[in-house]
Design a protein around this motif. Structure first.
Motif, short mmCIF file in Angstrom:
data_model
loop_
_atom_site.label_atom_id
_atom_site.label_comp_id
_atom_site.label_asym_id
_atom_site.label_seq_id
_atom_site.Cartn_x
_atom_site.Cartn_y
_atom_site.Cartn_z
N PHE A 3 0.85 -1.18 0.00
CA PHE A 3 0.00 0.00 0.00
C PHE A 3 0.89 1.24 0.00
CE2 PHE A 3 -3.01 2.70 2.79
CZ PHE A 3 -3.52 3.35 1.67
N VAL A 50 -13.00 5.63 3.64
CA VAL A 50 -12.49 4.66 2.65
C VAL A 50 -11.08 4.22 3.03
CG1 VAL A 50 -11.82 4.34 0.24
CG2 VAL A 50 -13.98 5.49 0.80
N ARG A 53 -11.42 1.75 5.85
CA ARG A 53 -11.94 0.47 5.39
C ARG A 53 -10.86 -0.31 4.61
NH1 ARG A 53 -17.79 0.14 5.14
NH2 ARG A 53 -18.75 2.00 6.03
N TRP A 54 -10.03 0.40 3.83
CA TRP A 54 -9.00 -0.29 3.07
C TRP A 54 -7.92 -0.84 4.00
CZ3 TRP A 54 -8.62 -3.14 -0.71
CH2 TRP A 54 -7.40 -3.44 -1.34
N LYS A 58 -6.96 -4.84 4.46
CA LYS A 58 -5.60 -5.36 4.33
C LYS A 58 -5.13 -6.06 5.60
CE LYS A 58 -2.51 -3.43 1.78
NZ LYS A 58 -2.59 -4.35 0.62
N THR A 341 -7.56 -4.37 -6.13
CA THR A 341 -6.56 -4.25 -5.06
C THR A 341 -5.40 -3.37 -5.48
OG1 THR A 341 -7.15 -6.40 -4.13
CG2 THR A 341 -4.97 -5.55 -3.60
N MET A 344 -6.49 0.32 -5.34
CA MET A 344 -6.60 0.86 -3.98
C MET A 344 -5.24 0.97 -3.31
SD MET A 344 -9.73 1.63 -3.62
CE MET A 344 -9.83 1.93 -1.84
N ASP A 345 -4.33 0.07 -3.65
CA ASP A 345 -2.99 0.12 -3.07
C ASP A 345 -2.18 1.30 -3.59
OD1 ASP A 345 -2.87 -1.86 -1.18
OD2 ASP A 345 -2.22 -3.42 -2.57
N LEU A 348 -5.13 4.88 -2.88
CA LEU A 348 -6.59 4.89 -2.91
C LEU A 348 -7.12 5.44 -4.24
CD1 LEU A 348 -7.34 6.24 0.69
CD2 LEU A 348 -7.08 3.86 -0.03
N VAL A 389 -15.59 -2.17 0.40
CA VAL A 389 -14.39 -1.37 0.69
C VAL A 389 -14.70 0.11 0.54
CG1 VAL A 389 -12.09 -0.77 -0.18
CG2 VAL A 389 -12.73 -3.18 0.12
#
Length: 471
Positions: A3, A50, A53-54, A58, A341, A344-345, A348, A389
């Motif tokens: 991330f 968000v 939540r992410w 993870k 994924t 988002m990594d 975001l 997510v």
């Protein structure tokens, strides 16, 4: 997959490495409850919900602190203007913020500390700064010595915002006892008629910046992972937080994240500009989940330019996701697709993540059309995982449970169907008029009028409204 966060302090993408393995500590500058919240306020809440939540997705155990600045110059002014006690004014509008967060599905913070409840921690912090030579009391106030800190071996004043000390203006008109023009108030001496708390340096109330350093380190430790807030807080608020925290010897935040503004006609949404759109006004146009979807749809570091058309388009996009899941029926959330994924990594990247969701919905609809129910259910499970997510899973308890949620969905579906039918009739009328078949055009208009739909011809084309809406 790693991330990466765009860190405002270093102006670069950095791999997220928490202070404590397996745990993530986040501090968000929350509300100053001087008025009812508008969607500009709520964008920050949604954006960093968000993030939270992410981090949870993870596998991190997340401690999320969101403060309330319940004593402030603006609160005192607003309360006085309306002839109300300051504490009642702050508490009333704090409840409005909480209601708005709840309506939009923003998870409650791990703790929500108020400035007025942490004066002892602020006193301790001021002692540390005075003893270190970076703060001084004067006429009942306590000031942070910017020049002393900037000129010290560890001084990094201006590192976050990129501003030069000589060009900075703190915006604090009350300068009683200040040694330097750049110094800012850690503690403000009591004025007649204002609330005050006792300190070793005299009665008064907190300065804006001190409270966040005191509360963040009290709950998350001397060094924690991520500090969040709106772009407008970068200076002076966050710059001053860094200064006083580092001067006190605390490592403070490892990463800084700032969300951009909601604008109208290119201007930041604010009360002073008179272009504020309240949450309740927005919920006359779309459902809460659709408003959340809209506020979270742009990248958090991008400007979100508001228009009613964009809001309705976002709502229609969400309904396409919802419609697909409704056709499939109830499924459990599945695994997150690799492309989602990866998006988002990468700080975001929600627009990319949404593209993956809508791509999956199109694929799922094709599977349904082909009669491949097994494939459709597998895709729906992935869609549920991805939308969860982002906090907009249509089949979650937040958005599918309860009579109110069902009524909202039914009303939205009915409105969408009505819009489609009326659009078809208006297209028929437009064709008839183009062919000079005025009898047919008038008949369409009369049928709509009989159904309670008023049609108004404008230079931009025909506009319609329900007769009841005009009352």
């Amino acid at each position: 997959m790693t991330f990466r966060i765009h860190d405002t302090a270093t102006r670069s993408l950095r791999e997220f490495t928490p202070v404590r393995p397996g745990r993530a500590s986040v501090y968000l500058c929350g509300a100053t409850p001087q008025t009812i919240p508008h969607i500009g306020h709520l964008r920050s809440g949604v954006a960093f919900d968000v993030l939270r939540r992410w981090l949870s997705a993870k596998g991190y155990d997340v401690a999320f602190v969101r403060n309330v600045t319940d004593i402030d110059d603006k609160i005192l002014v607003k309360a006085a203007e309306h002839g109300r006690p300051w504490w009642e004014w702050a508490a009333t509008h704090e409840r409005e913020f909480t209601r708005a967060y709840d309506l939009l599905g923003v998870l409650p913070p791990s703790v929500e500390p108020r400035a007025t409840g942490h004066v002892p921690q602020m006193i301790t912090y001021m002692r540390r700064l005075i003893d270190a030579g970076f703060a001084y009391p004067a006429e009942g106030s306590v000031w942070f010595d910017v020049d002393a800190w900037a000129g010290s071996a560890g001084g990094d004043y201006g590192s976050l915002s990129g501003n030069r000390v000589a060009e900075m203006e703190q915006g604090e008109p009350d300068a009683r006892g200040k040694r330097g023009a750049h110094d800012f108030a850690l503690w403000k001496a009591a004025r007649p008629g204002e609330p005050a708390w006792d300190t070793p340096w005299g009665p008064g109330r907190p300065g804006w910046h001190l409270e966040c350093s005191a509360m963040a380190t009290y709950y998350l430790g001397a060094e924690f992972d991520i500090h969040c807030g709106g772009l407008d807080l970068q200076f002076p608020h966050h710059e001053n937080e860094i200064a006083q925290s580092h001067a006190a010897g605390d490592g403070f935040a490892r990463y800084w994240m700032h969300n951009h503004w909601v604008t109208m006609a290119g201007e930041k949404m604010s009360k002073s500009l008179g272009n504020v759109l309240s949450v309740d006004r927005m919920l006359e146009l779309v459902r809460p989940v659709e408003l959340r979807y809209y506020l979270g749809s742009a990248h958090y570091r991008s400007v979100l330019e508001y228009s009613e058309e964009a809001l309705r388009e976002a709502a229609a996009g969400y309904r396409r996701i919802e419609s697909f899941l409704d056709r499939v029926g109830a499924v459990d959330p599945g695994e997150l697709p690799a492309a989602f994924t990866a998006a988002m990594d990468e700080d975001l990247a929600v627009p990319r993540a949404l593209a993956e969701i809508h791509g999956a919905v199109r694929e799922g609809n094709r599977a349904l059309a082909a009669g491949d129910d097994a494939a459709a259910r597998r895709i729906a499970a992935a869609v549920r995982a991805m939308t969860a997510v982002l906090g907009v899973d249509p089949q979650s308890a937040q958005w599918s449970g309860g009579a109110g949620a069902g009524a909202d969905r039914g009303a939205a579906a009915a409105r969408a169907a009505l819009e489609s039918l009326i659009a078809e009739q208006l297209a028929l009328r437009a064709t008839a008029r183009a062919e000079r078949d005025f009898a047919t055009a008038d008949a369409v208009r009369d049928r709509l009028a009989a159904a309670g739909v008023t049609v108004t011809d404008t230079p931009e084309g025909p506009q319609w409204s329900l007769t009841a809406e005009e009352d």
